[in-house]
Structures are given as C-alpha cells and as structure tokens.
Design an enzyme around this catalytic site. Structure first.
Site, PDB file in Angstrom:
ATOM      1  N   ARG A  32      -7.896  -2.995   9.236  1.00  8.93           N
ATOM      2  CA  ARG A  32      -6.848  -3.964  10.180  1.00  8.93           C
ATOM      3  C   ARG A  32      -7.505  -4.707  11.314  1.00  8.93           C
ATOM      4  O   ARG A  32      -7.188  -5.862  11.844  1.00  8.93           O
ATOM      5  CB  ARG A  32      -5.653  -3.365  10.405  1.00  8.93           C
ATOM      6  CG  ARG A  32      -4.907  -2.829   9.350  1.00  8.93           C
ATOM      7  CD  ARG A  32      -3.455  -2.849   9.608  1.00  8.93           C
ATOM      8  NE  ARG A  32      -2.590  -1.852   8.479  1.00  8.93           N
ATOM      9  CZ  ARG A  32      -2.697  -2.348   7.068  1.00  8.93           C
ATOM     10  NH1 ARG A  32      -2.650  -3.681   6.789  1.00  8.93           N
ATOM     11  NH2 ARG A  32      -1.930  -1.447   6.323  1.00  8.93           N
TER      12      ARG A  32
ATOM     13  N   LYS B  63       0.903  -1.076  -0.092  1.00 11.12           N
ATOM     14  CA  LYS B  63      -0.022   0.009   0.044  1.00 11.12           C
ATOM     15  C   LYS B  63       0.844   1.122  -0.010  1.00 11.12           C
ATOM     16  O   LYS B  63       0.524   2.461  -0.782  1.00 11.12           O
ATOM     17  CB  LYS B  63      -1.015  -0.030   1.305  1.00 11.12           C
ATOM     18  CG  LYS B  63      -1.923   1.111   1.352  1.00 11.12           C
ATOM     19  CD  LYS B  63      -3.206   0.663   1.867  1.00 11.12           C
ATOM     20  CE  LYS B  63      -2.934   0.575   3.478  1.00 11.12           C
ATOM     21  NZ  LYS B  63      -2.771   1.975   4.364  1.00 11.12           N
ATOM     22  N   SER B  64       1.981   1.224   0.750  1.00 11.26           N
ATOM     23  CA  SER B  64       2.694   2.522   0.939  1.00 11.26           C
ATOM     24  C   SER B  64       3.549   2.674  -0.535  1.00 11.26           C
ATOM     25  O   SER B  64       3.512   4.100  -0.837  1.00 11.26           O
ATOM     26  CB  SER B  64       3.857   2.281   1.859  1.00 11.26           C
ATOM     27  OG  SER B  64       3.250   2.218   3.286  1.00 11.26           O
TER      28      SER B  64
ATOM     29  N   GLY C 139      -5.221   7.903   5.431  1.00  9.74           N
ATOM     30  CA  GLY C 139      -4.160   8.917   6.046  1.00  9.74           C
ATOM     31  C   GLY C 139      -3.072   9.067   5.131  1.00  9.74           C
ATOM     32  O   GLY C 139      -2.562   9.990   5.047  1.00  9.74           O
TER      33      GLY C 139
ATOM     34  N   SER D 104       6.633   8.996  12.222  1.00 10.85           N
ATOM     35  CA  SER D 104       5.479   8.914  11.271  1.00 10.85           C
ATOM     36  C   SER D 104       6.294   9.088   9.550  1.00 10.85           C
ATOM     37  O   SER D 104       6.591  10.235   9.437  1.00 10.85           O
ATOM     38  CB  SER D 104       4.571   9.986  11.567  1.00 10.85           C
ATOM     39  OG  SER D 104       3.728  10.450  10.090  1.00 10.85           O
TER      40      SER D 104
ATOM     41  N   GLN E 130       4.292   9.338   7.176  1.00  9.79           N
ATOM     42  CA  GLN E 130       3.566  10.227   6.492  1.00  9.79           C
ATOM     43  C   GLN E 130       4.018  11.427   6.720  1.00  9.79           C
ATOM     44  O   GLN E 130       4.091  12.065   5.646  1.00  9.79           O
ATOM     45  CB  GLN E 130       2.128   9.907   6.858  1.00  9.79           C
ATOM     46  CG  GLN E 130       1.652   8.573   6.688  1.00  9.79           C
ATOM     47  CD  GLN E 130       0.133   8.259   7.277  1.00  9.79           C
ATOM     48  OE1 GLN E 130      -0.551   9.185   7.837  1.00  9.79           O
ATOM     49  NE2 GLN E 130      -0.324   7.055   7.039  1.00  9.79           N
TER      50      GLN E 130
ATOM     51  N   ASP F 208       1.681  -1.107  12.082  1.00 14.44           N
ATOM     52  CA  ASP F 208       0.481  -1.563  11.313  1.00 14.44           C
ATOM     53  C   ASP F 208       0.103  -2.935  11.771  1.00 14.44           C
ATOM     54  O   ASP F 208      -1.148  -3.699  11.630  1.00 14.44           O
ATOM     55  CB  ASP F 208       0.535  -1.363  10.146  1.00 14.44           C
ATOM     56  CG  ASP F 208       0.203   0.130   9.358  1.00 14.44           C
ATOM     57  OD1 ASP F 208      -0.076   1.012  10.205  1.00 14.44           O
ATOM     58  OD2 ASP F 208       0.841   0.501   8.281  1.00 14.44           O
TER      59      ASP F 208
END
Ligand code: S3P
Length: 450
Positions: free
Chosen positions: A403, A28-29, A101, A174, A176, A327
């Site tokens: 999840r 996904k990342s 996010g 983080s 992100q 995660d």
C-alpha cells in the site's frame, strides 16, 4: 512465499485525465476467509472472483498443506474441498504466509484447537510483526506457542488437544485477532465469546453465519459481543467475492487528484466496516457518487464514480472511523497533500504495526516530496499544498509494503515531477493488475527492469 526476489523500482509520471472503468480485484479479506472456511467444511465450496494476489495464494497453499483440496479453475473461479471443523491434518512443511498478516493470524486461529503442530514463517516484513496479539488469546484455549523474541515469526504452535471455550475482550482494534479467536472457537466445545470495544471489519461473522454456524452479535455497554456455538458442522457455500474497496481506493484517489478525471469502479464492496475512506473523501470535498447500490452475497455493493475534485480541503478524520479505513490512510495522506489545509489523523497507532510502520513510511516519502508531515505515536497530520503545488521528483522506499508503493505511485500522477519507489514488487501481494489497470485509465507507470 518469503520475499519476492530482486527489487523492481517503479516510476509514476504526471499524467493527463484518468478515464474509464477500473475493475479492481476481489476483496482480500473475504478471499482469505473463503479459502479458510471452505477448508473447514466437508464438501465443495465454489468461489468466484477470488483475489489471485500472492497473499491469498499463500493461504490457498496453506489450506492444501492442512489437507483440503484447493483447485484453480481459471478466471478467478476456485473450489475448495474441505476437511471439516477439527479435520485439519498436520502439515509436513513449514507454513509460509509470505507478506500476509491476515493469512498467518487467521490460519493460526483455525488450527489452534486441533491436535497438530505447525510452524509458521513469512517474509522480512511479516517476521517483524507482533503475533502475541493472536497467540495470547489462543493460549486461553490451551494452544502452546514457541516463537522468537517479541512474539515474532518463525513460530511453532501446538494446537490444543482438549480445547476449552474462551471469553476474550480484544485489547486492540483488530479484525485479525477477533477472527483468529472465532476460528479457534469453531473446534472448541461450548460457546466462545469475543468482545470488541471498537467495531472492526465483520466479514468473519457474516461468513460464519453464511457457512451455517450459530453466531450472534449484540451491541452492549461492554462493546460488540460476538457469541459463537462451538463444533458446528459448516456447510459448503457458493461465494461471489465483491471487489476490494481497499484496492478501489487507489484509482478513486488518483481520479480525485488528477485534473479532468472521471473513473467508474464497478461492484465495490461497501461493507460499512470498510467504507470509512469514502465518507472521509466526501467530507474533504471529493466528487464521489455511488451508483446501483445493492446487496450481493450478504455484503453491500455499489458502482463508485470518482471525478477530479478541484476544491479539496483538509479535515480532522474522526478517530472512531479509523478501523473502517485502517488500510486506506497511506493513500488518504496522498490526497491530503493535494488538499488545501491540514488533514489530521488521530487514533491510528495500529498503522505502526502493519506491513510497515505506515506513518513512518508515508511521512518520510511525503516529506521528501515536499509535503509537511507532523507525527506522534498514534497520530499524524499532513499540511496540504493544493492541486498543482506538490513538487514530487524523488525516490522513496516502499518498505516491503504494497500500500505504500501504490500510494506513492498514485501521488506521482499529480505531482510536478515524477515519483519513484525503490521496489514495486510488493504490489503483487494484493493488486497484481495494478499497473495494467492504472495504465488503461491513462496513468504513466513504468517498472524498471535490471
Ligand atoms: C484485515 C484486518 C486488518 C487489515 C488487514 C486485513 C482482515 O488488520 O489491516 O489488511 O482481513 O482481517 P488488523 O486486524 O491488524 O487491524
């Protein structure tokens, strides 16, 4: 996409041995980043193995809204015809990042240093999550923001017309936030520097280098110092997305707790900034083997074999490992329920600001299923009951969190009685083939329809 419509409860019944190969979807990342970086170069980026979950599809739509041409060629093959660094057009619609996010925070960074105004929104989960962690550093470039109280979406960003480069120490672990600052730094003159005290997933750094940016990483006393030269001309790439270790976690953990199981998960990305769960499982006594270890597209990859592991024991998970498995704590807490003794998870307050408060969501569901959980602001502890001893037999809330839903579905494969989640809909955000894949291995999952 905001919300996913009517809730669809799902049941997972205790099942026989899980066996076979689990071809989990793309990372996904890396999928989000492939689309965003593809949109930030002139020319055509070719992507194979893109995750076609709702989160990533929302990012693909967003990139189109910014002027890139994103084409689905079927079978996970996509192309992105980009507009170049600084070439984003102003979208004429609100950008809806659904549940993601990563999507919203990375896109905010990517547009923050272009002279365009963009309004972002998401589903009920995303609109409750903190965005100040990203908009604070973006303000240093000159980006303006108006949002709801507490820095929540919906939110409008006015990109900096004359951005200045930034030096920023990320206050929370983080990827992100780090990535948003680096993506913003692409269109700022001079050098943008990001310092992280704890290493988080480094896909943005690796991929920026792959796309031709000048980026260096130095490990110093201050932390990991990442320096990016602004205003590069990025070159389109051919990207093969490795399969997602965070998705692999579900069949792997299921195999570990279901007696007699033997599951092979081929082509898993094993970037060390992502692989903490597998080390932890091995320390707990899990039977895992890495076969055919190799490097593909700048990322370490292997085929991972997971077998039923009768002698699981609880451990203290080192807090320094948290970022590399952030995660995976929900499904780890499920494995911990079947282990002998206590699994102690410290230094994990970031879990409280994910798609749900994941400590709260898992603690509530595990307790309902008969497992003892203790918790504090940044820690939690699961007291395992041992294989065969976990009662289950309850309905739990998935809290708009993929999840959480998948973790409880894995749990129901080995509890005494079935586990039910009130809504399996969020699973489609990251693992749209979860039911079929787990069913093919031997799981007994049923989605209730109205
Ligand atoms: C991600 C970073 C992590 C992770 C998320 C994906 C990314 O979030 O939980 O699923 O792709 O950069 P944080 O940056 O909030 O830790």
């Amino acid at each position: 996409m905001s919300g996913h419509g009517t809730p669809t409860p799902m049941i997972s019944r205790p099942c026989g041995p899980l066996q076979g190969e689990a071809h989990v979807p793309g990372d996904k990342s890396i999928s989000h980043r492939s689309l965003i970086l593809g949109a930030m170069c002139v020319g055509e980026t070719h992507i194979t193995g893109l995750l076609e979950g709702e989160d990533v599809l929302d990012t693909a739509k967003a990139m189109q809204a910014f002027g890139a041409t994103v084409t689905d060629h079927g079978g996970g093959k996509w192309t992105v015809s980009g507009v170049g660094v600084g070439g984003f057009a102003e979208p004429d619609q609100v950008i809806d990042c659904g549940n993601s996010g990563t999507g919203v925070r990375l896109i905010m960074g990517a547009m923050a240093t272009s002279p365009i105004t963009v309004t972002f929104t998401g589903d009920a989960s995303l609109n409750g999550r903190p965005m100040g962690r990203v908009t604070d550093p973006l303000a240093l470039f000159g980006t303006q923001t108006v949002g709801r109280q507490g820095g929540r979406l919906p939110m409008t960003l006015v990109g900096a017309a004359d951005p200045v480069p930034v030096r920023y120490t990320v206050p929370v672990p983080s990827a992100q936030v780090k990535s948003a600052v680096l993506l913003a730094g692409l269109n700022a003159p001079g050098q943008t520097v990001v310092v992280e005290k704890e290493a988080t997933r480094d896909h943005t750094e690796r991929m920026l280098q792959g796309f031709g940016a000048t980026l260096t990483v130095a490990d110093t006393d201050e932390g990991r110092v990442i320096t990016l030269d602004g205003q590069p001309e990025l070159a389109p790439q051919t990207i093969v997305v490795p399969r997602d270790p965070s998705s692999a976690a579900f069949p792997v953990c299921a195999a570990i707790i279901v007696p007699g199981s033997d599951v092979l998960v081929p082509n898993i990305g094993l970037n060390p900034t992502r692989a903490g769960l597998f080390t932890t499982l091995q320390e707990m006594g899990a039977d895992l083997t890495f076969e055919n270890v190799r490097e593909e597209g700048g990322e370490p990859v292997a085929d991972l074999r997971a077998k039923y592991s009768p002698d699981l024991k609880g451990i203290a998970v080192p807090p320094a490992r948290a970022a590399s498995m952030i995660d995976e704590y929900p499904v780890l807490s499920v494995v911990a329920s079947f282990a002998a003794g206590v699994t102690d998870m410290q230094g994990v307050k970031e879990l409280r600001v994910k798609e749900s408060d994941r400590i709260d969501a898992m603690a509530k569901g595990l307790r309902a299923a008969g497992v003892t959980v203790d918790e504090g602001t940044d820690w939690w502890r699961v007291t395992g009951l041992g294989h065969g001893n976990v009662p289950g037999g309850v309905t739990v809330a998935s809290a708009l969190d993929h999840r959480i839903a998948m973790a409880f579905m894995v749990m129901g494969m080995a509890t005494q009685d079935p586990m039910r989640v009130d809504d399996g809909g969020p699973i489609a955000t990251s693992f749209p083939i979860f039911e079929r894949l787990m069913g093919d291995l031997g799981a007994q999952l049923v989605r209730e329809t109205a």
